[in-house]
Design a protein around this motif. Structure first.
Motif, short mmCIF file in Angstrom:
data_model
loop_
_atom_site.label_atom_id
_atom_site.label_comp_id
_atom_site.label_asym_id
_atom_site.label_seq_id
_atom_site.Cartn_x
_atom_site.Cartn_y
_atom_site.Cartn_z
N MET A 196 0.82 -1.19 0.00
CA MET A 196 0.00 0.00 0.00
C MET A 196 0.87 1.26 0.00
SD MET A 196 -3.16 0.55 -0.20
CE MET A 196 -4.67 1.09 0.48
N LYS A 197 2.04 1.18 0.65
CA LYS A 197 2.92 2.34 0.69
C LYS A 197 3.44 2.69 -0.70
CE LYS A 197 4.54 2.08 5.43
NZ LYS A 197 5.73 1.95 6.30
N GLY A 198 3.75 1.67 -1.50
CA GLY A 198 4.22 1.91 -2.86
C GLY A 198 3.17 2.60 -3.71
N TYR A 199 1.95 2.13 -3.56
CA TYR A 199 0.81 2.73 -4.27
C TYR A 199 0.67 4.20 -3.92
CZ TYR A 199 -4.13 4.07 -4.23
OH TYR A 199 -5.31 4.77 -4.33
N LYS A 200 0.76 4.52 -2.64
CA LYS A 200 0.61 5.91 -2.20
C LYS A 200 1.76 6.77 -2.71
CE LYS A 200 -2.87 7.29 0.02
NZ LYS A 200 -3.82 8.09 -0.75
N LYS A 201 2.97 6.20 -2.75
CA LYS A 201 4.12 6.95 -3.27
C LYS A 201 3.94 7.27 -4.75
CE LYS A 201 7.71 5.61 -0.02
NZ LYS A 201 9.02 4.98 0.14
N VAL A 202 3.45 6.30 -5.51
CA VAL A 202 3.20 6.52 -6.93
C VAL A 202 2.15 7.61 -7.11
CG1 VAL A 202 2.25 5.47 -9.03
CG2 VAL A 202 3.92 4.22 -7.65
N MET A 203 1.08 7.54 -6.33
CA MET A 203 0.01 8.54 -6.46
C MET A 203 0.50 9.93 -6.02
SD MET A 203 -2.20 6.88 -8.02
CE MET A 203 -3.41 8.18 -8.15
N GLU A 204 1.33 9.99 -5.02
CA GLU A 204 1.91 11.26 -4.59
C GLU A 204 2.80 11.84 -5.70
OE1 GLU A 204 1.49 13.24 -1.95
OE2 GLU A 204 -0.01 11.88 -1.10
N PHE A 205 3.57 10.96 -6.36
CA PHE A 205 4.42 11.40 -7.46
C PHE A 205 3.58 11.95 -8.60
CE2 PHE A 205 6.51 10.51 -11.52
CZ PHE A 205 7.66 11.28 -11.37
N ILE A 206 2.51 11.24 -8.96
CA ILE A 206 1.62 11.69 -10.03
C ILE A 206 1.01 13.04 -9.67
CG2 ILE A 206 -0.56 11.21 -11.23
CD1 ILE A 206 0.23 8.22 -11.13
N ALA A 207 0.53 13.18 -8.45
CA ALA A 207 -0.06 14.44 -8.01
C ALA A 207 0.98 15.56 -8.03
CB ALA A 207 -0.66 14.30 -6.62
N GLY A 208 2.20 15.25 -7.65
CA GLY A 208 3.26 16.25 -7.70
C GLY A 208 3.55 16.70 -9.12
N MET A 209 3.57 15.75 -10.05
CA MET A 209 3.78 16.09 -11.46
C MET A 209 2.63 16.94 -11.99
SD MET A 209 6.72 14.99 -12.25
CE MET A 209 6.63 15.36 -13.98
N GLU A 210 1.42 16.61 -11.58
CA GLU A 210 0.26 17.40 -12.01
C GLU A 210 0.37 18.84 -11.50
OE1 GLU A 210 -2.98 13.76 -12.19
OE2 GLU A 210 -2.75 14.92 -10.35
N LYS A 211 0.83 19.00 -10.27
CA LYS A 211 1.00 20.35 -9.72
C LYS A 211 2.06 21.12 -10.48
CE LYS A 211 -0.64 19.03 -5.17
NZ LYS A 211 -0.29 18.72 -3.79
N VAL A 212 3.14 20.45 -10.86
CA VAL A 212 4.18 21.11 -11.66
C VAL A 212 3.62 21.53 -13.01
CG1 VAL A 212 6.38 20.71 -12.87
CG2 VAL A 212 6.11 19.98 -10.49
N ILE A 213 2.85 20.64 -13.64
CA ILE A 213 2.23 20.95 -14.93
C ILE A 213 1.30 22.15 -14.78
CG2 ILE A 213 0.53 20.12 -16.63
CD1 ILE A 213 1.81 17.32 -16.27
#
Length: 168
Positions: A1-18
């Motif tokens: 579950m931690k890996g899943y959350k890290k991936v989703m945090e990364f995606i959200a971070g990329m979206e914020k940068v975009i």
């Protein structure tokens, strides 16, 4: 579950940068065009084409981030008045319906991208391949789908945790 959350945090971070970069781009293009018209008496003809496309990207990415928080999933006016036990199942139902709609949006956007690739159609002013701009739709819809699922998983795992503790 931690890996899943890290991936989703990364995606959200990329979206914020975009979002930040896209907003800055729109600001630069709009202010630059205004200054060019006032000082040089020439308009940047490409700005309208580019700003509209980037605005579509901003809208879809911002909607995806809102999905992550459940902002586009729930109807608080109705769901907040429901008993606690029925709120989570309703949230799951709303999430499933939202994902179904977003899958249709994704398929439409992907179909449009593939059509533009086949036709080789280009934009009028920039002469860029139109599929580039149309690709913003399936990208944004894909992000929304991921965040809808993330929201639903969060709701369900929280529900399971509360159920184990005897709070539900």
């Amino acid at each position: 579950m931690k890996g899943y959350k890290k991936v989703m945090e990364f995606i959200a971070g990329m979206e914020k940068v975009i979002l930040v970069l896209s907003t800055v781009l729109i600001l630069i293009l709009t202010v630059g065009n205004v200054l060019s018209r006032k000082l040089l008496h020439r308009s940047w003809s490409f700005t309208e084409e580019l700003v509209v496309a980037v605005f579509v990207l901003i809208t879809l990415v911002a909607a995806a981030l809102a999905c992550r928080e459940g902002e586009l999933v729930s109807l608080p006016l109705l769901t907040d008045r429901l008993p606690q036990k029925s709120r989570k199942p309703i949230a799951v139902i709303i999430t499933v319906l939202s994902v179904a709609f977003t899958v249709v949006l994704f398929q439409y956007g992907l179909d449009k991208v593939l059509t533009q690739l086949e036709n080789g159609k280009r934009t009028f002013v920039l002469n860029w391949p139109e599929w580039i701009f149309w690709s913003f739709i399936p990208i944004g819809a894909g992000c929304m789908i991921l965040h809808f699922i993330e929201y639903c998983v969060d709701v369900c795992t929280d529900f399971q945790y509360a159920k184990k503790k005897g709070e539900v």
